[in-house]
Design a protein around this motif. Structure first.
Motif, PDB file in Angstrom:
ATOM      1  N   GLY A  47       0.830  -1.195   0.000  1.00  0.00           N
ATOM      2  CA  GLY A  47       0.000   0.000   0.000  1.00  0.00           C
ATOM      3  C   GLY A  47       0.868   1.249   0.000  1.00  0.00           C
ATOM      4  N   GLU A  48       1.926   1.205   0.782  1.00  0.00           N
ATOM      5  CA  GLU A  48       2.818   2.362   0.860  1.00  0.00           C
ATOM      6  C   GLU A  48       3.383   2.700  -0.517  1.00  0.00           C
ATOM      7  OE1 GLU A  48       3.381   4.590   2.817  1.00  0.00           O
ATOM      8  OE2 GLU A  48       5.309   5.469   2.267  1.00  0.00           O
ATOM      9  N   ARG A  49       3.698   1.668  -1.268  1.00  0.00           N
ATOM     10  CA  ARG A  49       4.256   1.931  -2.598  1.00  0.00           C
ATOM     11  C   ARG A  49       3.226   2.609  -3.503  1.00  0.00           C
ATOM     12  NH1 ARG A  49       7.729  -2.170  -6.503  1.00  0.00           N
ATOM     13  NH2 ARG A  49       7.872  -0.699  -8.226  1.00  0.00           N
ATOM     14  N   ILE A  50       1.986   2.181  -3.385  1.00  0.00           N
ATOM     15  CA  ILE A  50       0.941   2.812  -4.183  1.00  0.00           C
ATOM     16  C   ILE A  50       0.751   4.257  -3.723  1.00  0.00           C
ATOM     17  CG2 ILE A  50      -1.527   2.777  -4.694  1.00  0.00           C
ATOM     18  CD1 ILE A  50      -1.417  -0.208  -4.744  1.00  0.00           C
ATOM     19  N   ARG A  51       0.770   4.455  -2.418  1.00  0.00           N
ATOM     20  CA  ARG A  51       0.621   5.814  -1.897  1.00  0.00           C
ATOM     21  C   ARG A  51       1.729   6.714  -2.428  1.00  0.00           C
ATOM     22  NH1 ARG A  51       2.397   9.315   0.930  1.00  0.00           N
ATOM     23  NH2 ARG A  51       4.170   8.074   1.662  1.00  0.00           N
ATOM     24  N   GLN A  52       2.935   6.190  -2.458  1.00  0.00           N
ATOM     25  CA  GLN A  52       4.051   7.004  -2.958  1.00  0.00           C
ATOM     26  C   GLN A  52       3.880   7.320  -4.442  1.00  0.00           C
ATOM     27  OE1 GLN A  52       7.616   4.911  -1.888  1.00  0.00           O
ATOM     28  NE2 GLN A  52       7.438   5.442   0.287  1.00  0.00           N
ATOM     29  N   TYR A  53       3.328   6.375  -5.161  1.00  0.00           N
ATOM     30  CA  TYR A  53       3.069   6.615  -6.578  1.00  0.00           C
ATOM     31  C   TYR A  53       2.069   7.761  -6.742  1.00  0.00           C
ATOM     32  CZ  TYR A  53       1.643   5.622 -11.414  1.00  0.00           C
ATOM     33  OH  TYR A  53       1.350   5.720 -12.747  1.00  0.00           O
ATOM     34  N   VAL A  54       1.014   7.734  -5.925  1.00  0.00           N
ATOM     35  CA  VAL A  54       0.029   8.818  -5.971  1.00  0.00           C
ATOM     36  C   VAL A  54       0.688  10.141  -5.598  1.00  0.00           C
ATOM     37  CG1 VAL A  54      -2.077   9.716  -4.901  1.00  0.00           C
ATOM     38  CG2 VAL A  54      -1.932   7.291  -5.510  1.00  0.00           C
ATOM     39  N   GLU A  55       1.500  10.103  -4.570  1.00  0.00           N
ATOM     40  CA  GLU A  55       2.150  11.338  -4.117  1.00  0.00           C
ATOM     41  C   GLU A  55       3.064  11.898  -5.211  1.00  0.00           C
ATOM     42  OE1 GLU A  55       3.646  11.306  -0.052  1.00  0.00           O
ATOM     43  OE2 GLU A  55       5.335  12.577  -0.657  1.00  0.00           O
ATOM     44  N   LYS A  56       3.764  10.990  -5.870  1.00  0.00           N
ATOM     45  CA  LYS A  56       4.646  11.429  -6.958  1.00  0.00           C
ATOM     46  C   LYS A  56       3.842  12.117  -8.059  1.00  0.00           C
ATOM     47  CE  LYS A  56       6.244   8.877 -10.243  1.00  0.00           C
ATOM     48  NZ  LYS A  56       6.723   7.671 -10.941  1.00  0.00           N
ATOM     49  N   ARG A  57       2.703  11.545  -8.399  1.00  0.00           N
ATOM     50  CA  ARG A  57       1.873  12.136  -9.443  1.00  0.00           C
ATOM     51  C   ARG A  57       1.332  13.503  -9.004  1.00  0.00           C
ATOM     52  NH1 ARG A  57       0.979   9.284 -13.758  1.00  0.00           N
ATOM     53  NH2 ARG A  57      -0.593  10.807 -14.347  1.00  0.00           N
ATOM     54  N   LEU A  58       1.014  13.595  -7.711  1.00  0.00           N
ATOM     55  CA  LEU A  58       0.521  14.878  -7.203  1.00  0.00           C
ATOM     56  C   LEU A  58       1.598  15.953  -7.342  1.00  0.00           C
ATOM     57  CD1 LEU A  58      -1.409  13.933  -3.927  1.00  0.00           C
ATOM     58  CD2 LEU A  58      -2.355  15.005  -5.987  1.00  0.00           C
ATOM     59  N   ARG A  59       2.797  15.614  -6.955  1.00  0.00           N
ATOM     60  CA  ARG A  59       3.900  16.579  -7.048  1.00  0.00           C
ATOM     61  C   ARG A  59       4.078  17.052  -8.488  1.00  0.00           C
ATOM     62  NH1 ARG A  59       7.115  16.543  -2.354  1.00  0.00           N
ATOM     63  NH2 ARG A  59       6.903  14.612  -1.170  1.00  0.00           N
ATOM     64  N   HIS A  60       4.011  16.110  -9.410  1.00  0.00           N
ATOM     65  CA  HIS A  60       4.223  16.453 -10.814  1.00  0.00           C
ATOM     66  C   HIS A  60       3.087  17.313 -11.348  1.00  0.00           C
ATOM     67  CE1 HIS A  60       7.618  13.712 -12.189  1.00  0.00           C
ATOM     68  NE2 HIS A  60       7.544  13.577 -10.865  1.00  0.00           N
ATOM     69  N   ALA A  61       1.888  17.082 -10.807  1.00  0.00           N
ATOM     70  CA  ALA A  61       0.720  17.797 -11.329  1.00  0.00           C
ATOM     71  C   ALA A  61       0.631  19.211 -10.778  1.00  0.00           C
ATOM     72  CB  ALA A  61      -0.555  17.017 -10.979  1.00  0.00           C
ATOM     73  N   LEU A  62       1.520  19.551  -9.871  1.00  0.00           N
ATOM     74  CA  LEU A  62       1.416  20.869  -9.224  1.00  0.00           C
ATOM     75  C   LEU A  62       2.664  21.708  -9.506  1.00  0.00           C
ATOM     76  CD1 LEU A  62       0.074  19.882  -5.707  1.00  0.00           C
ATOM     77  CD2 LEU A  62      -1.126  21.179  -7.494  1.00  0.00           C
ATOM     78  N   PRO A  63       2.468  22.996  -9.624  1.00  0.00           N
ATOM     79  CA  PRO A  63       3.636  23.881  -9.695  1.00  0.00           C
ATOM     80  C   PRO A  63       4.409  23.767  -8.385  1.00  0.00           C
ATOM     81  CG  PRO A  63       1.595  25.091 -10.095  1.00  0.00           C
ATOM     82  CD  PRO A  63       1.215  23.704  -9.690  1.00  0.00           C
ATOM     83  N   GLU A  64       5.640  24.143  -8.425  1.00  0.00           N
ATOM     84  CA  GLU A  64       6.508  24.012  -7.264  1.00  0.00           C
ATOM     85  C   GLU A  64       5.906  24.640  -6.015  1.00  0.00           C
ATOM     86  OE1 GLU A  64       9.498  22.779  -6.231  1.00  0.00           O
ATOM     87  OE2 GLU A  64       9.204  21.459  -7.940  1.00  0.00           O
ATOM     88  N   ASN A  65       5.433  25.840  -6.165  1.00  0.00           N
ATOM     89  CA  ASN A  65       4.995  26.593  -4.986  1.00  0.00           C
ATOM     90  C   ASN A  65       3.473  26.716  -4.916  1.00  0.00           C
ATOM     91  OD1 ASN A  65       4.799  28.028  -7.258  1.00  0.00           O
ATOM     92  ND2 ASN A  65       5.965  29.823  -6.524  1.00  0.00           N
ATOM     93  N   ALA A  66       2.795  25.756  -5.445  1.00  0.00           N
ATOM     94  CA  ALA A  66       1.332  25.844  -5.438  1.00  0.00           C
ATOM     95  C   ALA A  66       0.798  25.862  -4.020  1.00  0.00           C
ATOM     96  CB  ALA A  66       0.740  24.662  -6.201  1.00  0.00           C
ATOM     97  N   ILE A  67       1.510  25.201  -3.136  1.00  0.00           N
ATOM     98  CA  ILE A  67       1.027  25.140  -1.762  1.00  0.00           C
ATOM     99  C   ILE A  67       1.876  26.058  -0.896  1.00  0.00           C
ATOM    100  CG2 ILE A  67       0.387  23.606   0.100  1.00  0.00           C
ATOM    101  CD1 ILE A  67       0.740  21.292  -1.854  1.00  0.00           C
ATOM    102  N   PRO A  68       1.295  27.111  -0.398  1.00  0.00           N
ATOM    103  CA  PRO A  68       2.063  28.022   0.439  1.00  0.00           C
ATOM    104  C   PRO A  68       2.353  27.370   1.778  1.00  0.00           C
ATOM    105  CG  PRO A  68      -0.222  28.651   0.474  1.00  0.00           C
ATOM    106  CD  PRO A  68      -0.126  27.483  -0.462  1.00  0.00           C
ATOM    107  N   SER A  69       3.448  27.753   2.338  1.00  0.00           N
ATOM    108  CA  SER A  69       3.800  27.158   3.626  1.00  0.00           C
ATOM    109  C   SER A  69       3.884  28.241   4.691  1.00  0.00           C
ATOM    110  CB  SER A  69       5.126  26.416   3.500  1.00  0.00           C
ATOM    111  OG  SER A  69       6.130  27.306   3.072  1.00  0.00           O
ATOM    112  N   ALA A  70       2.779  28.936   4.821  1.00  0.00           N
ATOM    113  CA  ALA A  70       2.727  29.977   5.845  1.00  0.00           C
ATOM    114  C   ALA A  70       2.743  29.339   7.222  1.00  0.00           C
ATOM    115  CB  ALA A  70       1.455  30.804   5.676  1.00  0.00           C
ATOM    116  N   PRO A  71       3.339  30.011   8.178  1.00  0.00           N
ATOM    117  CA  PRO A  71       3.279  29.505   9.551  1.00  0.00           C
ATOM    118  C   PRO A  71       1.833  29.456  10.004  1.00  0.00           C
ATOM    119  CG  PRO A  71       4.147  31.744   9.476  1.00  0.00           C
ATOM    120  CD  PRO A  71       4.040  31.273   8.055  1.00  0.00           C
ATOM    121  N   GLY A  72       1.519  28.434  10.753  1.00  0.00           N
ATOM    122  CA  GLY A  72       0.140  28.286  11.197  1.00  0.00           C
ATOM    123  C   GLY A  72      -0.655  27.385  10.289  1.00  0.00           C
TER     124      GLY A  72
END
Lengths: 198, 198, 198, 198
Positions: free
Chosen positions: C120-145
């Motif tokens: 399952g972990e391997r499948i999850r990582q595959y999904v995560e990899k696809r998510l990263r690729h589908a998003l611009p680098e800074n699509a998710i802001p990392s504001a404190p809080g």
DNA sequence: ACGTAAGCGAGACGGTACGTCGCGTCTTACC
DNA sequence: GGTAAGACGCGACGTACCGTCTCGCTTACGT
């Protein structure tokens, strides 16, 4: 000496070891020592293979234990240990031959072409040991030009073992006493005559 | 008969067989005959394992072929086959001992505890055969009460082999000629004295 | 690339590996991945156990090879690799779900209680990899809080895998396209809304 | 009901069970849950293997007993069970996270690749149960075209577990309170927004 | 407090899977 | 046609862990 709660006193342990001994001997007679596998032994003895390894590291250890028990038995049964007169078959030798006759099938295989080289050697050494004990230290002179005592002992013990193999192969044509007598004659002749110098 | 296109004349075949012989002997010296596997032999000989099986069915066949070549060599080199006078070492025996000395490492292993039981037996039979040839048919009387000739022959040949093993184990302390002399003395003593003595 | 005489091109090799793959999958469906022994696999595949070890060191290696072939297949079949528009299920996700549906019995077991945690972990990582690729680098802001992007990605991929397991357990109540749509909605919501700050 | 002579009250029994628990946990941390054998546990706990079987049928039973005691402890310590206001981390969640932090080494292994699949699932179900309790029956609309509530619950609980695993893997970079807050935000967002939005 | 039943340690045993090794057969391709 | 390379089935090996069992010891409990 009388150690209690020894693992060898456990009834199950004694039963297991005994059945393995019997299996080894019967299978050796059937198909020769080297051809017998540990699997064979265990199946024949109705013992789990893992259990075999709890007692012995290989079939040679099993054989050794069996042989040890035989030697112990032979040495202990001598009881009277009469001062072996030369020219007369010592009681120990007769007892050995009787034992061989009692398990002729087994020894015939073990000492034959499908046997185990160290097995015969062990018997030869036993014979050699008895020869040494039966002789005074310097019974065999080591004059230059004569075969050294060590070589003579080796020859005589080998000759004895050879005679035993012949006896087993020929299906015990004569009695143990007769064999012992002949063997003693040959041995004494070699040791005595050579020492008295041709 | 002189088939030109003989399989054994093929250079590649001769090369393969030779390398397998060498490998068998060297590995036997290193680790004992039984421990040598066909894999070992092939790797050491740089020969493919399938090729081994095209020539021999197992390592015993390879050893046999090697031994045959030795015996052929020994028997052919005797040439003059002088009527061996008793009390004098026969030329054949000296030649055998010289051969053993030349390959002492190999024979020491083969005749020792890591050897091959049938190997020693084969040498013993060779000795016994020579003894029979060196003696008149009825040289050994078979009077009742005396050891039968068959048993004597077995004993003497075993004694000879035992002496040889001793000689190899002790790293050849004396010359082949001396060994042959001692061996002949012992043999003659046993055969002659028994018949006349007692 | 087109390496000739590779051992994997050997017909026998391909047949062996294929039968082992099939056996692993069918047995996993029957009794759960951990309960399947290498013996089982070999018997079911009609392949000798020693042969198994010539190809794989354990059943995990066999599974890995199988999974590798699946991923290769999934990644190569994407062909058109359209620039995945957000809010629309990416073709890759649909293809993954269709594959899962095609082998639902197997994945249901592998992702369930009798499965294999790393699977399952391997499948999850595959999904995560696809998510990263589908998003611009800074699509998710990392504001404190706000939750850190790494944690968000882990949550979303876990949520996706959880949804997939639910889908398999419920016996595929909706189409892969519907699942992909819902999954995309959830993912976009989490990533977008959080970034725009509650 | 309050049986005095209960087997579990025996001092020796309590001592044995305690040592087995400790051994299981420490060994799991050292080498992963699946790699731990019952032999390992018994040796580490200095308990005879037969004694283990007098208490548990396998290591899973031992783990279950341990987990039961944990859940009992978590559920009993909540005491006031305040009506968890949305957008505010429920006390139960914080308590769970604090417990995980207190045994981070153990949970990190159990939820990781060398863990036990049913273990994480059990935690996920615990989270899902708490989510159900914290929500009115119909808080999540199940309009066609929207993900079904069951799937949402599965996704959210999976996301929460995923976040927890991330938190453990990263060596607890934030406080339990912060984690609980973020988790609650994500959960509420998913449940609320989906129902009203789109 | 003390006798006794229970818990426990020790370990033999049958079972089953493991991973390895050597054997002998076979096929394919090279020379 | 001899050989190399090597896949394969076969079967023994020695090891590990499992779960069950019997046998005594000792120890905590209940009267």
């Amino acid at each position: 000496m009388a150690q209690n709660s020894n693992h060898k006193d456990d009834l199950r342990v004694r039963r297991t070891r005994k059945m393995l001994h019997i299996a080894l001997i019967e299978l050796t007679i059937q198909k020769g020592f080297e051809s017998v596998t540990i699997r064979d032994i265990c199946e024949h003895a109705m013992v789990n293979r893992a259990t075999f390894y709890r007692h012995y590291i290989d079939k040679y250890a099993l054989l050794d234990e069996y042989m040890d028990s035989i030697y112990e038995l032979l040495d202990h049964s001598q009881g009277e240990a009469s001062p072996d007169r030369p020219d007369e078959p010592p009681a120990g030798l007769v007892r050995l031959l009787e034992h061989l006759r009692g398990h002729a099938d087994f020894y015939r295989v073990m000492l034959g072409p499908k046997g185990y080289p160290q097995f015969g050697e062990r018997i030869r050494q036993y014979v050699e040991k008895r020869l040494r004990h039966a002789l005074p230290e310097n019974a065999i002179p080591s004059a230059p030009g004569l075969p050294p005592p060590e070589m003579l002992l080796r020859s005589i013990s080998s000759a004895s073992l050879g005679a035993i193999v012949w006896w087993l192969e020929k299906d015990l044509p004569v009695s143990p006493e007769q064999m012992a007598l002949w063997g003693t004659q040959i041995s004494c002749l070699l040791m005595g005559q050579i020492s008295s110098g041709q």
